[in-house]
Design a protein around this motif. Structure first.
Motif, PDB file in Angstrom:
ATOM      1  N   ARG A  23       3.180 -25.483  -3.570  1.00  0.00           N
ATOM      2  CA  ARG A  23       4.651 -24.776  -3.128  1.00  0.00           C
ATOM      3  C   ARG A  23       5.005 -25.475  -2.285  1.00  0.00           C
ATOM      4  O   ARG A  23       6.166 -25.684  -2.018  1.00  0.00           O
ATOM      5  CB  ARG A  23       3.943 -23.099  -3.163  1.00  0.00           C
ATOM      6  N   ILE A  26       6.086 -29.260  -3.280  1.00  0.00           N
ATOM      7  CA  ILE A  26       7.265 -30.408  -4.023  1.00  0.00           C
ATOM      8  C   ILE A  26       8.475 -30.688  -2.937  1.00  0.00           C
ATOM      9  O   ILE A  26       9.418 -31.232  -2.695  1.00  0.00           O
ATOM     10  CB  ILE A  26       7.823 -29.297  -4.520  1.00  0.00           C
ATOM     11  N   VAL A  30      10.327 -34.438  -2.373  1.00  0.00           N
ATOM     12  CA  VAL A  30      11.350 -34.357  -3.012  1.00  0.00           C
ATOM     13  C   VAL A  30      12.446 -34.796  -1.541  1.00  0.00           C
ATOM     14  O   VAL A  30      13.034 -35.293  -1.489  1.00  0.00           O
ATOM     15  CB  VAL A  30      12.425 -32.947  -3.340  1.00  0.00           C
ATOM     16  N   ALA A 191      22.671 -39.572  -5.295  1.00  0.00           N
ATOM     17  CA  ALA A 191      21.685 -38.496  -5.357  1.00  0.00           C
ATOM     18  C   ALA A 191      20.357 -38.391  -4.803  1.00  0.00           C
ATOM     19  O   ALA A 191      20.382 -37.140  -4.453  1.00  0.00           O
ATOM     20  CB  ALA A 191      20.890 -39.900  -6.305  1.00  0.00           C
ATOM     21  N   VAL A 194      22.306 -35.055  -3.657  1.00  0.00           N
ATOM     22  CA  VAL A 194      21.186 -33.900  -4.692  1.00  0.00           C
ATOM     23  C   VAL A 194      20.256 -33.146  -4.643  1.00  0.00           C
ATOM     24  O   VAL A 194      19.556 -32.266  -4.450  1.00  0.00           O
ATOM     25  CB  VAL A 194      21.954 -34.591  -6.178  1.00  0.00           C
ATOM     26  N   LEU A 195      19.595 -35.005  -4.600  1.00  0.00           N
ATOM     27  CA  LEU A 195      18.198 -34.239  -4.107  1.00  0.00           C
ATOM     28  C   LEU A 195      17.127 -33.336  -2.856  1.00  0.00           C
ATOM     29  O   LEU A 195      17.002 -32.334  -2.642  1.00  0.00           O
ATOM     30  CB  LEU A 195      17.622 -35.217  -4.000  1.00  0.00           C
ATOM     31  N   VAL A 198      18.828 -29.808  -4.037  1.00  0.00           N
ATOM     32  CA  VAL A 198      17.048 -29.482  -4.560  1.00  0.00           C
ATOM     33  C   VAL A 198      16.143 -29.132  -3.748  1.00  0.00           C
ATOM     34  O   VAL A 198      15.276 -28.109  -3.846  1.00  0.00           O
ATOM     35  CB  VAL A 198      17.077 -30.308  -5.486  1.00  0.00           C
ATOM     36  N   PHE A 202      13.657 -25.530  -2.779  1.00  0.00           N
ATOM     37  CA  PHE A 202      12.146 -25.279  -2.890  1.00  0.00           C
ATOM     38  C   PHE A 202      11.452 -25.280  -1.415  1.00  0.00           C
ATOM     39  O   PHE A 202      11.076 -24.360  -1.300  1.00  0.00           O
ATOM     40  CB  PHE A 202      11.771 -26.352  -3.047  1.00  0.00           C
ATOM     41  N   ARG A 205      12.129 -21.522  -0.556  1.00  0.00           N
ATOM     42  CA  ARG A 205      11.258 -20.881  -1.241  1.00  0.00           C
ATOM     43  C   ARG A 205       9.726 -21.461  -0.914  1.00  0.00           C
ATOM     44  O   ARG A 205       9.404 -20.028  -1.033  1.00  0.00           O
ATOM     45  CB  ARG A 205      11.440 -20.841  -2.850  1.00  0.00           C
TER      46      ARG A 205
END
Lengths: 217, 680
Positions: A23, A26, A30, A191, A194-195, A198, A202, A205
């Protein structure tokens, strides 16, 4: 809540780290990947223009890196003098001088976001997310500036009207068909953006529950 | 489950990261494929081809010849020929099989398009190196270029340098094949006429040059014909080539004094015979002619004896003898006296029948093929037998100067019946030899013998093909190297008579391309040569040549092959007066010179440094000054210098003589020469 925690957010409790390692790993991976992509893009071309005319069976190309121009720049400059365009080397001098430091800086900010577990991480990532758009905007600014400000005393100044070369895709200048393409460096920076988004998802989260734990109740 | 879900959630991220890489590589492979498709169009011959053939009166053989020689637009030839330009003093570069002239290289004579000796200080300096020595005040304005010789490594062409000789004045030139320009011209200081040049040793250690018409040594010393035997001499000069510098080094070169026979063609030994050289000669009669004094003319006097002498040189040993200091300095040339050469075993003779001409060493170096112009044979000598004869002193006598003559029967391997007037021989990769037969006007293909070819037809002619007309040399693809390619030969014909549209009484000569790849030779193409009398040619695989497309850096001086510290550049253009000298640094680019106005006073010395700062292929500029006899060719990157005295007052436009761009006519300027005395 301690002062540090306000900025850096809560640390991960040890038992939670043991239990839910993924958890927390990640978002870090990224975001680091995004920083690495951005860093590597320094060494790769961002944008390329190809000029096609009968006299140039191989075409003429100029490849733009964040800090330099390569390819047939001298020949393109030589041709441009006929229409009164300034030498390409005079464009974006400041940007090219600072670009590497700036990119390394914003890549470090992303890496920094890994250690910042508060929503403040978002602010650290904003420059990197915006970077490709800024690059394209700056490119457009210079192309417009060069294309619209042609020397009126140039040999062909009567024949060629001021113009803005396309950022992407095909165009035509005198006998030259031009093709502008985005190159691997620019795609890597996109990219990376975008990463980051993303990664931030996470990141939220992973850390939001901790934030509620530490500030709530 | 959740783990898998999370991994799946990451998948698009990885895909995104990979996308740019794939995007570029996929795009590239696509365009490559397209290019490939264009290159290999399917052959689908339309019926109309036959119609065209009928309409143009072409036989099936003609159609095949056309197909074998046609090079489509934009495609390249497989081979490149370097042809001597004969009296033009130049070298021709010709593509094979298309037989298209690719370039002429200015060597001994001015070539204005290349700016060769038409104003550039660099070319003028190279050309003047070849001026007559010792203040013999003759600027040579022509040459008789005979034999080009490509540099070799291990006996094979390496595509780096080309050497050519000027028979008329005994000069040798060095051409660098990076820019196809002449870099050096050497005037042999003691001899005035050469023929056995230029021939290189297998690693281009030396460039061989031998005298043709004997004279006293040095040539400007007087001795009457009655002293022919005593005073007249020939020379075999071994010019040391410094590959690093791309120049012949005369201080390391040596010559061997020779009897006053007329030394003719030469060839260096290779492989087993490396270290040796072979030169033919005529006039062992030492005839002195004098038709006007009632003597037999040279043509008769020189043909009296049944045989002449093929000279065998041990150049490796001669080099040693030279280094031991046994050569004598004559006008800066180190000559090993004939007596020393005989005593040291540097020279032997072999008899060769009937006014010999060509001598050619076979690819393996084991056979030496020589032929007499008035004989019907090619005489083949065995190197092994020559060595044996030398070792065991198998001599049949000595010539009047004491040179040992090896016993003919002991060194001769075979005499092959060729036809009347055999001259020169080349080879292929299957044990065949190709000999030009002048009097018969044919090219004869014959088989070598064992170990190069073992069969019942060894040492016999297997085919002859007529050529038009009077073939001199013949060249086959890499046919004088250790590794001939076969495929093509070209007959280098002296006369064309009726082969081309008449262009007045002076006819072009005729290079005839012959396909030797099949069972039978096939004549493919006639190429008229309308400049000079070309002699020898060498044919090299095109991919061995690695010429520059533009000069490697801006400001490049082709003479020094490096960036000239005095070169003009963008930003340093200027005009500087220093007393009566005006020095100009001028940049040259499409479509202007900078500076454009050059004002000087009558009598000023003007030195101009010009640099073409272009980097684009083919963006050459010319620079001509009207009335001042100046025309330069400035290739991209090239720097050149012009020096002249502004002795004519007035206004002289200078302009670009190469149509460089749409605004080419506008690429000009003015040289303004103010008169010192105003007109009254």
């Amino acid at each position: 809540m301690k002062e540090n925690e306000l900025i850096f957010g809560p640390r991960i409790p040890k038992e939670l780290w043991e239990k839910e390692r993924k958890r927390f790993l990640i978002p870090s991976i990224v975001l680091v990947a995004a920083a690495v992509l951005l860093f590597i893009s320094i060494f790769l071309p961002y944008w390329k223009i190809t000029l096609i005319a009968p006299q140039y069976p191989q075409g003429l190309t100029a490849s733009m890196y964040v800090n330099r121009l390569t390819g047939d720049v001298q020949e393109i400059d030589g041709l441009n003098h006929y229409i009164g365009m300034k030498p390409l080397g005079e464009a974006a001098v400041l940007e090219r001088t600072l670009s590497i430091f700036i990119i390394i800086g914003i890549a470090l900010l992303i890496a920094g976001a890994v250690y910042v577990h508060s929503p403040f991480a978002l602010f650290l990532c904003i420059p990197a997310v915006m970077y490709p758009a800024f690059f394209l905007g700056d490119l457009y600014f210079w192309m417009r500036s060069f294309g619209m400000n042609l020397d009126k005393r140039a040999p062909l100044s009567g024949a060629i009207k001021p113009f803005v070369p396309p950022l992407l895709g095909e165009g035509k200048i005198a006998q030259f068909a031009t093709v502008a393409t985005w190159e691997v460096g620019l795609y890597m920076s996109i990219a990376a953006s975008v990463l980051i988004l993303v990664g931030l998802y996470f990141h939220r989260r992973a850390y939001k529950p901790l934030l509620i734990d530490s500030s709530g109740r | 489950m959740t783990r898998i879900k999370r991994l799946l959630a990451l998948l698009p991220v990885f895909l995104l990261a990979i996308t740019p890489v794939c995007f570029t590589s996929c795009k590239n492979s696509g365009s490559e494929k397209e290019a490939g498709d264009q290159g290999t169009a399917a052959v689908d011959i339309p019926a109309s081809v036959e119609e065209i053939a009928v309409e143009r009166g072409l036989s099936p053989k003609d159609v095949i010849a056309a197909l074998k020689t046609y090079i489509p637009s934009g495609k390249y030839d497989d081979y490149v020929m370097f042809a001597s330009g004969g009296h033009s003093g130049q070298v021709f570069v010709i593509g094979v099989p298309s037989m298209r002239l690719l370039k002429t290289i200015g060597v001994f004579t001015p070539e204005p398009w290349q700016g060769w000796a038409t104003g550039s200080a660099e070319s003028q300096e190279i050309l003047s190196e070849g001026d007559m020595p010792r203040g013999i005040n003759k600027k040579l304005t022509w040459a008789d270029v005979h034999h080009p010789s490509l540099s070799e490594t291990n006996g094979d062409y390496d595509g780096q340098f080309l050497f050519v000789n000027d028979k008329a004045n005994a000069r040798v030139a060095v051409i660098d094949l990076r820019d196809f320009e002449t870099k050096q011209i050497i005037k042999n200081p003691n001899t005035i006429s050469d023929h056995g040049a230029s021939f290189v040793t297998p690693n281009t250690e030396y460039v061989i040059e031998t005298t043709q018409y004997s004279t006293p040594l040095p040539f400007d010393e007087y001795a009457g014909m009655d002293e022919y035997k005593e005073k007249y001499r020939g020379l075999a000069t071994f010019h040391k080539f410094d590959r690093e510098k791309g120049r012949i080094d005369e201080s390391q070169s040596f010559s061997i004094e020779l009897p006053p026979y007329w030394q003719d063609l030469c060839d260096a030994g290779k492989k087993v015979s490396d270290g040796w050289a072979f030169c033919n000669s005529i006039n062992s009669e030492m005839a002195t002619g004098g038709i006007n004094e009632g003597n037999p003319p040279y043509e008769a006097g020189i043909s009296q004896r049944e045989a002449d002498y093929l000279h065998v040189f041990n150049w490796r040993k001669a080099e040693q003898v030279f280094k031991e200091g046994k050569a004598k300095d004559l006008n800066g040339q180190y000559i090993i006296p004939l007596d020393t050469a005989i005593a040291e075993g540097l020279i032997y003779f072999m008899t060769i029948p009937k006014s010999p001409h060509g001598v050619d060493v076979s690819p393996n170096g084991n056979f030496i093929v020589a032929s007499g112009k008035l004989d019907t044979h090619a005489t083949v000598y065995s190197f092994e037998k020559i060595m044996d004869a030398i070792k065991n002193n198998k001599v049949e006598g000595k010539d009047p100067f004491g040179v040992p003559i090896l016993n003919f029967a002991d060194v001769m391997e075979k005499q092959v019946e060729i036809g009347l007037g055999p001259l020169h021989t080349q080879f292929d990769n299957e044990g065949n030899a190709y000999t030009s037969v002048f009097v018969e006007s044919t090219l004869a293909k014959w088989k070598l013998g064992p170990p190069d070819y073992d069969g019942p037809d060894a040492w016999t002619v297997v085919e002859k093909i007529p050529v038009q007309y009077n073939i001199g040399h013949v060249v086959c693809a890499e046919g004088d190297t250790v590794a001939p390619d076969g495929k093509y030969c070209v007959a280098l014909n002296k006369w064309s008579i009726d082969r081309f549209l008449p262009v007045g009484p002076l006819h072009p000569q005729n290079f005839q391309l012959i396909d030797i790849s099949g069972k039978n030779m096939q004549l493919l193409y006639d190429m008229p040569i309308g400049v000079g009398e070309p002699h020898y040619v060498q044919m090299v695989k095109a991919d061995k040549l690695k010429p520059w497309l533009v000069y490697p850096e801006v400001g490049f001086n082709p003479m020094t092959m490096s960036v000239d510290p005095e070169a003009a550049a963008i930003g340093n253009e200027r005009i500087v007066r220093n007393g009566d000298t005006v020095e100009v640094w001028m940049s040259v680019i499409r479509s202007h010179f900078n500076p454009e106005h050059i004002s000087v006073k009558e009598g000023d010395k003007v030195i101009m440094h010009l640099t073409n700062v272009e980097r684009a292929r083919d963006a050459t500029h010319g620079f001509a000054i009207d009335g001042y006899n100046v025309n330069l060719s400035l290739e991209p990157g090239e720097s050149s210098t012009v020096e002249f005295t502004a002795d004519k007052p007035g206004v002289f436009p200078f302009y670009c003589t190469e149509f460089c761009s749409a605004l080419h006519l506008e690429m000009m300027g003015y040289l303004l020469v103010q008169p010192t005395q105003p007109k009254s």
